[in-house]
Design an enzyme around this catalytic site. Structure first.
Site, PDB file in Angstrom:
ATOM      1  N   SER A  78       0.785  -1.234   0.000  1.00  0.00           N
ATOM      2  CA  SER A  78       0.000   0.000   0.000  1.00  0.00           C
ATOM      3  C   SER A  78       0.817   1.286   0.000  1.00  0.00           C
ATOM      4  O   SER A  78       0.246   2.371  -0.092  1.00  0.00           O
ATOM      5  CB  SER A  78      -0.971   0.005   1.184  1.00  0.00           C
ATOM      6  OG  SER A  78      -2.030  -0.889   0.932  1.00  0.00           O
ATOM      7  N   TYR A 184     -10.992   2.528   5.169  1.00  0.00           N
ATOM      8  CA  TYR A 184      -9.896   2.220   4.240  1.00  0.00           C
ATOM      9  C   TYR A 184     -10.369   1.199   3.217  1.00  0.00           C
ATOM     10  O   TYR A 184     -10.761   0.089   3.562  1.00  0.00           O
ATOM     11  CB  TYR A 184      -8.726   1.677   5.044  1.00  0.00           C
ATOM     12  CG  TYR A 184      -7.418   1.558   4.317  1.00  0.00           C
ATOM     13  CD1 TYR A 184      -6.478   2.581   4.368  1.00  0.00           C
ATOM     14  CD2 TYR A 184      -7.099   0.411   3.604  1.00  0.00           C
ATOM     15  CE1 TYR A 184      -5.250   2.472   3.727  1.00  0.00           C
ATOM     16  CE2 TYR A 184      -5.876   0.286   2.955  1.00  0.00           C
ATOM     17  CZ  TYR A 184      -4.967   1.323   3.021  1.00  0.00           C
ATOM     18  OH  TYR A 184      -3.756   1.207   2.384  1.00  0.00           O
ATOM     19  N   SER A 185     -10.336   1.575   1.958  1.00  0.00           N
ATOM     20  CA  SER A 185     -10.810   0.693   0.889  1.00  0.00           C
ATOM     21  C   SER A 185      -9.825   0.707  -0.265  1.00  0.00           C
ATOM     22  O   SER A 185      -9.582   1.743  -0.889  1.00  0.00           O
ATOM     23  CB  SER A 185     -12.189   1.140   0.395  1.00  0.00           C
ATOM     24  OG  SER A 185     -12.565   0.405  -0.764  1.00  0.00           O
ATOM     25  N   ASN A 186      -9.266  -0.458  -0.567  1.00  0.00           N
ATOM     26  CA  ASN A 186      -8.343  -0.562  -1.691  1.00  0.00           C
ATOM     27  C   ASN A 186      -8.989  -0.155  -3.009  1.00  0.00           C
ATOM     28  O   ASN A 186      -8.314   0.340  -3.914  1.00  0.00           O
ATOM     29  CB  ASN A 186      -7.818  -2.000  -1.791  1.00  0.00           C
ATOM     30  CG  ASN A 186      -6.855  -2.349  -0.677  1.00  0.00           C
ATOM     31  OD1 ASN A 186      -5.921  -1.611  -0.400  1.00  0.00           O
ATOM     32  ND2 ASN A 186      -7.096  -3.471  -0.016  1.00  0.00           N
ATOM     33  N   GLY A 326       3.030  -0.662   3.891  1.00  0.00           N
ATOM     34  CA  GLY A 326       2.279  -1.603   3.073  1.00  0.00           C
ATOM     35  C   GLY A 326       2.630  -3.029   3.400  1.00  0.00           C
ATOM     36  O   GLY A 326       3.696  -3.305   3.959  1.00  0.00           O
TER      37      GLY A 326
END
Length: 380
Positions: A78, A184-186, A326
């Site tokens: 991330s 939090y959303s990818n 990440g």
């Protein structure tokens, strides 16, 4: 080769630190301790007001004795999001898009809620479901694409297109109304990729090079898309999982990480990440007002203190650092910087065959982060 036989036995590469004239025994001790937490290997780079220290500990590959290369490539997870957010903000600076433009105007084919703005994607306030799995209203896990176990390993040969990931996420109920909360959303950053491509008419990887990588000379950073390859040199990463009560360890160094897409698929080095973080926080990539927006946490992000692709964190000694770390199965990466970018910490951690389930690996990662941040940003 290492500076001393003792260092070689412990798998600590001291060449570069010795060459720079620095002796940082506390950093050598920290990365040895991280290996003791159960990681296979770690490489660390610290730039502190013009001084440089690099080192590694552990092993490059299970069954071998060589330490990880201090200039090795690794999957940054991330950390990718900060690079993508910077690219989007550079497009804002160019006048190509507006930070508060509705995303649906540029990507009408997805039927997005018209209230979702570019800003909301970057700060995770869109409410869009996370395609790698999310929490339901009662706290239960709602699955997305496979990210654990044999299914995950098998899926590393499968190509996911970004449009497919977005449609999967949008087939699930929204977490909340746009702009009213934080989660939090990818998927937000997969949408950011598609927005970059639609706005510029060019592939994502080409625009990342134009907007961020080439201006800084980051020649060792790539957006691999569906390619399983990772440039040499590199350490190996492993994923330990169970199948029918039997423990398996998969080498996940090569793999198709298109499931992460622009939320976490990029490959880099500790030196390139230092170059990026120093330039970003030093004001060399964005106009001051946009950098200020990036560094300002959204109130709803709470203790996470998330701005536009950047976390803000207070150190134990009363200072402030900005970061985005990440990680996923086998890999973890750290990228920290002081407010002026004069001090940076960048690192790669690889997971081996230690008995670390997801929770144990996450706990070990937190210990590693805390130890390193304290040593680098609170020294003296």
């Amino acid at each position: 080769m290492s500076e001393t036989n003792n260092a070689h036995r412990h798998g600590v590469d001291q060449d570069a630190s010795a060459a720079s004239g620095q002796d940082r025994p506390e950093l050598r001790a920290a990365i040895e301790e991280i290996v003791g937490f159960g990681f296979a290997g770690v490489q660390l780079r610290v730039h502190d007001q013009g001084r440089t220290w690099v080192g590694s500990a552990g092993v490059r590959k299970l069954g071998e004795t060589a330490e990880p290369p201090t200039d090795g490539h690794f999957r940054v997870g991330s950390v990718t999001k900060t690079l993508v957010a910077t690219a989007v903000l550079r497009l804002v600076a160019e006048g190509a898009i507006g930070l508060d433009d509705p995303v649906a105007d540029s990507l009408p084919e997805f039927g997005l809620d018209g209230r979702i703005t570019v800003r909301m994607l970057l700060q995770h306030t869109s409410g869009v479901f996370n395609h790698t799995g999310d929490l339901g209203p009662d706290g239960t896990l709602l699955p997305g694409i496979p990210v654990q176990g044999q299914e995950y390993v098998d899926a590393l040969s499968h190509t996911y297109r970004p449009e497919e990931l977005v449609r999967l996420a949008l087939s699930k109920p929204a977490r909340f109304e746009p702009g009213t909360d934080w989660s939090y959303s990818n998927t937000n950053y997969v949408l950011a990729r598609l927005l970059i491509e639609e706005t510029t008419g060019r592939p994502f990887a080409a625009e990342m090079r134009r907007l961020v990588l080439d201006p800084l000379g980051m020649t060792h950073t790539v957006a691999p898309d569906a390619s399983p390859d990772i440039p040499e040199p590199h350490a190996h990463a492993y994923y330990r999982y169970e199948v029918d009560g039997r423990v398996e360890v998969a080498d996940v160094t090569r793999g198709n990480y298109s499931w992460a897409s622009s939320s976490g698929d990029m490959i880099s080095t500790t030196e390139d990440l230092h170059t990026f973080m120093s330039a970003l926080l030093g004001g060399r990539l964005l106009p001051a007002p946009l950098l200020a927006e990036m560094r300002t946490p959204h109130p709803k992000s709470g203790d996470f203190r998330y701005g536009l692709g950047l976390f803000t964190e207070d150190t134990d000694c009363g200072g402030t650092v900005f970061h985005h770390n990440g990680g996923f199965a086998g890999w973890a990466a750290l990228m920290y910087g002081s407010p002026d970018g004069g001090t940076t910490l960048t690192a790669s951690l690889t997971i081996g065959d230690a008995d670390l389930d997801f929770a144990a690996a996450a706990q070990a990662f937190e210990k590693a982060k805390k130890r390193l941040v304290t040593e680098v940003f609170c020294a003296g």
